[in-house]
Design a protein around this motif. Structure first.
Motif, PDB file in Angstrom:
ATOM      1  N   ALA A 102      39.123  54.664  50.051  1.00  0.00           N
ATOM      2  CA  ALA A 102      39.758  55.928  50.251  1.00  0.00           C
ATOM      3  C   ALA A 102      39.008  57.119  50.208  1.00  0.00           C
ATOM      4  O   ALA A 102      39.156  58.117  50.860  1.00  0.00           O
ATOM      5  CB  ALA A 102      40.942  55.898  48.741  1.00  0.00           C
ATOM      6  N   ALA A 103      38.137  56.932  49.314  1.00  0.00           N
ATOM      7  CA  ALA A 103      37.115  58.289  49.155  1.00  0.00           C
ATOM      8  C   ALA A 103      36.375  58.427  50.424  1.00  0.00           C
ATOM      9  O   ALA A 103      36.361  59.641  50.983  1.00  0.00           O
ATOM     10  CB  ALA A 103      36.162  58.063  48.229  1.00  0.00           C
ATOM     11  N   ARG A 104      35.994  57.587  51.208  1.00  0.00           N
ATOM     12  CA  ARG A 104      35.311  57.780  52.787  1.00  0.00           C
ATOM     13  C   ARG A 104      36.499  58.301  53.642  1.00  0.00           C
ATOM     14  O   ARG A 104      36.081  58.899  54.456  1.00  0.00           O
ATOM     15  CB  ARG A 104      34.910  56.200  53.282  1.00  0.00           C
TER      16      ARG A 104
ATOM     17  N   ARG B  17      36.964  61.950  52.756  1.00  0.00           N
ATOM     18  CA  ARG B  17      35.953  62.517  53.199  1.00  0.00           C
ATOM     19  C   ARG B  17      35.967  62.854  55.024  1.00  0.00           C
ATOM     20  O   ARG B  17      35.575  63.828  55.394  1.00  0.00           O
ATOM     21  CB  ARG B  17      34.684  62.088  53.006  1.00  0.00           C
ATOM     22  N   ARG B  18      36.272  61.919  55.414  1.00  0.00           N
ATOM     23  CA  ARG B  18      36.498  61.899  56.925  1.00  0.00           C
ATOM     24  C   ARG B  18      37.497  62.898  57.542  1.00  0.00           C
ATOM     25  O   ARG B  18      37.378  63.685  58.255  1.00  0.00           O
ATOM     26  CB  ARG B  18      36.581  60.399  57.514  1.00  0.00           C
ATOM     27  N   LEU B  19      38.700  62.835  56.673  1.00  0.00           N
ATOM     28  CA  LEU B  19      39.664  63.902  57.063  1.00  0.00           C
ATOM     29  C   LEU B  19      39.353  65.196  56.755  1.00  0.00           C
ATOM     30  O   LEU B  19      39.834  66.372  57.472  1.00  0.00           O
ATOM     31  CB  LEU B  19      41.030  63.356  56.176  1.00  0.00           C
ATOM     32  N   ALA B  20      38.534  65.385  55.612  1.00  0.00           N
ATOM     33  CA  ALA B  20      37.919  66.605  55.336  1.00  0.00           C
ATOM     34  C   ALA B  20      37.016  67.415  56.111  1.00  0.00           C
ATOM     35  O   ALA B  20      36.336  68.452  56.082  1.00  0.00           O
ATOM     36  CB  ALA B  20      37.580  66.871  53.847  1.00  0.00           C
ATOM     37  N   GLY B  21      36.433  66.203  57.183  1.00  0.00           N
ATOM     38  CA  GLY B  21      35.205  66.720  57.966  1.00  0.00           C
ATOM     39  C   GLY B  21      33.865  66.322  57.662  1.00  0.00           C
ATOM     40  O   GLY B  21      32.977  66.823  58.267  1.00  0.00           O
TER      41      GLY B  21
END
Length: 82
Positions: A70-72, A75-79
């Protein structure tokens, strides 16, 4: 630690948080539990209202893997990096 009375609860509440939770982050605490008892059940969930239906269990190891996944994703969604 045994909690057997209201006095026990008051003693716990009077102690500093660090006395019971030495970890600065929840992730650190979860990693410490995984290091000690990775295959113990962390969560048992009822996914179906039928009492005869099986429950879903998640070990601490699986919970940590889901948290990291979920953390990854966040982070991916936040760029950020993955």
């Amino acid at each position: 630690m045994t909690i057997a009375s209201a006095a026990d609860v008051r003693a716990i509440e009077a102690a500093p948080y660090a006395a019971f939770q030495p970890h600065a982050r929840v992730l650190d605490a979860l990693e410490a539990v995984v290091a000690r008892q990775a295959d113990r059940v962390a969560i048992r969930a009822i996914e179906d209202p039928d009492p005869a239906a099986p429950t879903r269990t998640l070990t601490y190891r699986a919970l940590l893997a889901d948290v990291r996944r979920a953390a990854r994703s966040f982070r991916r969604l936040a760029g950020g990096e993955t």
